[in-house]
Design a protein around this motif. Structure first.
Motif, PDB file in Angstrom:
ATOM      1  N   LYS A 185      10.032   7.504  48.478  1.00  9.40           N
ATOM      2  CA  LYS A 185      10.036   8.124  47.374  1.00  9.40           C
ATOM      3  C   LYS A 185       9.039   7.772  46.296  1.00  9.40           C
ATOM      4  O   LYS A 185       8.609   6.602  46.380  1.00  9.40           O
ATOM      5  CB  LYS A 185      11.469   7.845  46.757  1.00  9.40           C
ATOM      6  CG  LYS A 185      12.780   8.365  47.010  1.00  9.40           C
ATOM      7  CD  LYS A 185      14.017   7.785  46.877  1.00  9.40           C
ATOM      8  CE  LYS A 185      14.250   7.951  45.365  1.00  9.40           C
ATOM      9  NZ  LYS A 185      15.576   7.378  44.861  1.00  9.40           N
ATOM     10  N   LEU A 186       8.420   8.612  45.607  1.00  8.53           N
ATOM     11  CA  LEU A 186       7.588   8.361  44.514  1.00  8.53           C
ATOM     12  C   LEU A 186       8.148   8.390  43.116  1.00  8.53           C
ATOM     13  O   LEU A 186       9.052   9.057  42.882  1.00  8.53           O
ATOM     14  CB  LEU A 186       6.363   9.365  44.741  1.00  8.53           C
ATOM     15  CG  LEU A 186       5.798   9.684  46.062  1.00  8.53           C
ATOM     16  CD1 LEU A 186       4.832  10.634  45.971  1.00  8.53           C
ATOM     17  CD2 LEU A 186       4.975   8.414  46.306  1.00  8.53           C
ATOM     18  N   GLU A 187       7.524   7.913  42.271  1.00 11.36           N
ATOM     19  CA  GLU A 187       7.958   7.712  40.982  1.00 11.36           C
ATOM     20  C   GLU A 187       7.635   9.081  40.228  1.00 11.36           C
ATOM     21  O   GLU A 187       6.530   9.609  40.567  1.00 11.36           O
ATOM     22  CB  GLU A 187       7.224   6.441  40.034  1.00 11.36           C
ATOM     23  CG  GLU A 187       7.514   5.275  40.504  1.00 11.36           C
ATOM     24  CD  GLU A 187       7.192   4.056  39.750  1.00 11.36           C
ATOM     25  OE1 GLU A 187       6.316   4.427  38.628  1.00 11.36           O
ATOM     26  OE2 GLU A 187       6.958   2.897  40.059  1.00 11.36           O
ATOM     27  N   ASP A 188       8.331   9.373  39.329  1.00  9.64           N
ATOM     28  CA  ASP A 188       8.311  10.521  38.535  1.00  9.64           C
ATOM     29  C   ASP A 188       8.013  11.912  39.421  1.00  9.64           C
ATOM     30  O   ASP A 188       7.486  12.724  39.008  1.00  9.64           O
ATOM     31  CB  ASP A 188       6.850  10.403  37.728  1.00  9.64           C
ATOM     32  CG  ASP A 188       6.934   9.215  36.787  1.00  9.64           C
ATOM     33  OD1 ASP A 188       8.236   8.941  36.168  1.00  9.64           O
ATOM     34  OD2 ASP A 188       5.847   8.718  36.588  1.00  9.64           O
ATOM     35  N   GLN A 189       8.888  11.897  40.358  1.00  9.97           N
ATOM     36  CA  GLN A 189       8.889  13.146  41.280  1.00  9.97           C
ATOM     37  C   GLN A 189       9.877  14.089  40.638  1.00  9.97           C
ATOM     38  O   GLN A 189      11.065  13.606  40.115  1.00  9.97           O
ATOM     39  CB  GLN A 189       9.456  13.024  42.657  1.00  9.97           C
ATOM     40  CG  GLN A 189       8.501  12.475  43.747  1.00  9.97           C
ATOM     41  CD  GLN A 189       8.828  12.279  44.978  1.00  9.97           C
ATOM     42  OE1 GLN A 189      10.308  12.030  45.083  1.00  9.97           O
ATOM     43  NE2 GLN A 189       7.988  12.660  46.042  1.00  9.97           N
ATOM     44  N   HIS A 190       9.508  15.339  40.702  1.00 12.94           N
ATOM     45  CA  HIS A 190      10.149  16.283  40.038  1.00 12.94           C
ATOM     46  C   HIS A 190      10.938  17.132  41.046  1.00 12.94           C
ATOM     47  O   HIS A 190      10.429  17.691  42.057  1.00 12.94           O
ATOM     48  CB  HIS A 190       9.553  17.420  39.153  1.00 12.94           C
ATOM     49  CG  HIS A 190      10.375  18.347  38.403  1.00 12.94           C
ATOM     50  ND1 HIS A 190      11.106  18.084  37.422  1.00 12.94           N
ATOM     51  CD2 HIS A 190      10.542  19.692  38.807  1.00 12.94           C
ATOM     52  CE1 HIS A 190      11.597  19.167  37.039  1.00 12.94           C
ATOM     53  NE2 HIS A 190      11.274  20.188  37.990  1.00 12.94           N
ATOM     54  N   TYR A 191      12.571  16.846  41.226  1.00 16.01           N
ATOM     55  CA  TYR A 191      13.106  17.744  42.196  1.00 16.01           C
ATOM     56  C   TYR A 191      13.594  19.053  41.779  1.00 16.01           C
ATOM     57  O   TYR A 191      13.926  19.309  40.758  1.00 16.01           O
ATOM     58  CB  TYR A 191      14.254  16.780  42.482  1.00 16.01           C
ATOM     59  CG  TYR A 191      13.979  15.572  43.127  1.00 16.01           C
ATOM     60  CD1 TYR A 191      13.042  15.480  44.494  1.00 16.01           C
ATOM     61  CD2 TYR A 191      14.413  14.392  42.276  1.00 16.01           C
ATOM     62  CE1 TYR A 191      12.644  14.113  44.867  1.00 16.01           C
ATOM     63  CE2 TYR A 191      14.198  13.070  42.894  1.00 16.01           C
ATOM     64  CZ  TYR A 191      13.353  13.071  43.855  1.00 16.01           C
ATOM     65  OH  TYR A 191      12.947  11.671  44.344  1.00 16.01           O
ATOM     66  N   ASN A 237      16.874  14.321  48.203  1.00 14.15           N
ATOM     67  CA  ASN A 237      16.963  12.964  49.016  1.00 14.15           C
ATOM     68  C   ASN A 237      18.200  12.840  50.093  1.00 14.15           C
ATOM     69  O   ASN A 237      18.574  11.887  50.471  1.00 14.15           O
ATOM     70  CB  ASN A 237      16.838  11.804  48.323  1.00 14.15           C
ATOM     71  CG  ASN A 237      15.548  11.860  47.455  1.00 14.15           C
ATOM     72  OD1 ASN A 237      14.536  12.183  48.035  1.00 14.15           O
ATOM     73  ND2 ASN A 237      15.450  11.500  46.201  1.00 14.15           N
ATOM     74  N   GLU A 242      19.930   5.688  50.668  1.00 20.96           N
ATOM     75  CA  GLU A 242      19.847   6.337  49.591  1.00 20.96           C
ATOM     76  C   GLU A 242      21.077   7.183  48.892  1.00 20.96           C
ATOM     77  O   GLU A 242      21.038   7.292  47.874  1.00 20.96           O
ATOM     78  CB  GLU A 242      19.039   7.617  49.991  1.00 20.96           C
ATOM     79  CG  GLU A 242      18.616   8.584  49.112  1.00 20.96           C
ATOM     80  CD  GLU A 242      18.082   8.144  47.740  1.00 20.96           C
ATOM     81  OE1 GLU A 242      18.288   8.628  46.607  1.00 20.96           O
ATOM     82  OE2 GLU A 242      17.090   7.182  47.544  1.00 20.96           O
TER      83      GLU A 242
END
Length: 357
Positions: A43-49, A103, A285
């Motif tokens: 996971k990456l920070e500030d990802q927009h799903y 996720n 997760e």
């Protein structure tokens, strides 16, 4: 209706003596193995799903009816028991929130990832073929025939979730464009796939196939080699209240609200979830239900090892030779064909597509 594969908590479990660590095979050595794992990346920070549209916005009419049927089959796959489903699981047990949750291998992410080559069957798979594989392996059942109403409905539901979310994300108003059944069954990873101009200008075909949150987020391997014995302690402390000390889940009125994790009514030895790493990624997760990241990496890997080291239904590709099946399809983090507690797993595996007891 709530469904889950595993309910876990957060207490730190004392570590036991580690078992020997097996180095992963090289890519060249993996070539005979058709058991490709589900996609995963950190996971990456500030990802927009992507955010799918509410279910109450499914349109009226023939196309909406297909989408609604797909939703119903997804959350209550047991209506296909003894026809295409051979265990007590539903699709939503592994794809949370009716296939909507990022996720958690969301259904909307899968639609735009196919057609795609899979080592599992050494060919380019359409979206309907990917779903057929889920029935064969995860549901321990039988693949619906190509073009069947069930496959069309599930494909329509996946497409509606994904396209509606993308349209909202990129400011495209209106209903999700209707597609012919043949288009739905192929999937959305095609350069000729019909996409609104605003979306095609923002995302390439490959980017749509790898939307953030598509799979289960990868977590690092633990400091100590994963160990079923330690995992048994994690399971006892955090899982058995919901899934039972025997791992057989809980049913009310013959309907399982908490599914079996091993044994005759769980996923078989060909399902992606029997891989230790895939199970660990999912557990870390998505469990406990409604929460996230409650266990350490070590605990997630250990309890995944415990669960996947239990006997379950046979790999459908088994043709009578356990060692050959292991060599052909199980060159990965898994326990098929290994000896646990004096028993070789897979030797006395449970049957495929058994009738409901």
């Amino acid at each position: 209706m709530k469904h889950t594969l595993l309910i876990l908590g957060a207490t730190v479990i004392p570590l036991a003596v580690p078992m020997a660590w097996a180095e992963p095979p090289t890519e060249e050595a993996q070539l005979p193995d058709r058991q490709t794992q589900l996609p995963s990346s950190p996971k990456l920070e500030d990802q927009h799903y992507l955010s799918p549209r509410p279910l109450n916005t499914i349109p009226q009419g023939a196309f909406g009816d297909k989408v609604r049927l797909g939703y119903q089959l997804f959350v209550n796959s047991q209506q296909l028991r003894d026809k295409y489903v051979g265990n007590e699981l539903n699709c939503v047990n592994c794809h949370m929130d009716a296939g909507r949750k990022p996720n958690a291998s969301p259904f909307w992410g899968a639609f735009f990832a196919y057609p795609a080559y899979r080592k599992k069957n050494d060919k380019v798979n359409s979206f309907e073929e990917r779903i057929q594989g889920c029935f064969t392996y995860s549901m321990n059942g039988k693949a619906p025939p190509s073009g069947s109403p069930e496959l069309v409905a599930l494909s329509a539901y996946a497409y509606w979730l994904g396209m509606g979310g993308l349209m909202d994300q990129y400011g495209v108003t209106g209903e999700v464009p209707e597609l012919a059944d043949a288009e739905l069954l192929q999937g959305g990873k095609r350069d000729d796939f019909p996409v609104p101009a605003a979306i095609s200008a923002a995302l390439t075909t490959e980017q749509r196939a790898n939307l953030p949150g598509r799979g289960y987020p990868a977590i690092p391997k633990p400091e100590l080699p994963y160990d079923p014995a330690r995992g048994a302690l994690v399971y006892e402390a955090h899982c058995q209240n919901c899934h039972g000390s025997d791992g057989q889940g809980q049913a009310m009125g013959g309907v399982y609200n908490l599914p079996p994790l091993w044994g005759p009514q769980s996923f078989n030895w060909g399902a992606g979830m029997h891989r230790v790493n895939t199970a660990a990624f999912f557990i870390h997760e998505n469990m406990p239900l409604g929460k996230s990241i409650q266990l350490s990496n070590q605990q997630a890997w250990d309890v995944a090892a415990f669960i996947t080291s239990k006997e379950r239904p046979q790999d459908p590709r088994f043709e009578g030779n356990l060692e050959q099946t292991k060599a052909s399809y199980h060159k990965h983090d898994g326990y098929y064909g290994t000896t646990q507690d004096g028993t070789q797993l897979g030797k006395d595996a449970f049957p495929n597509l058994p009738p409901k007891p």
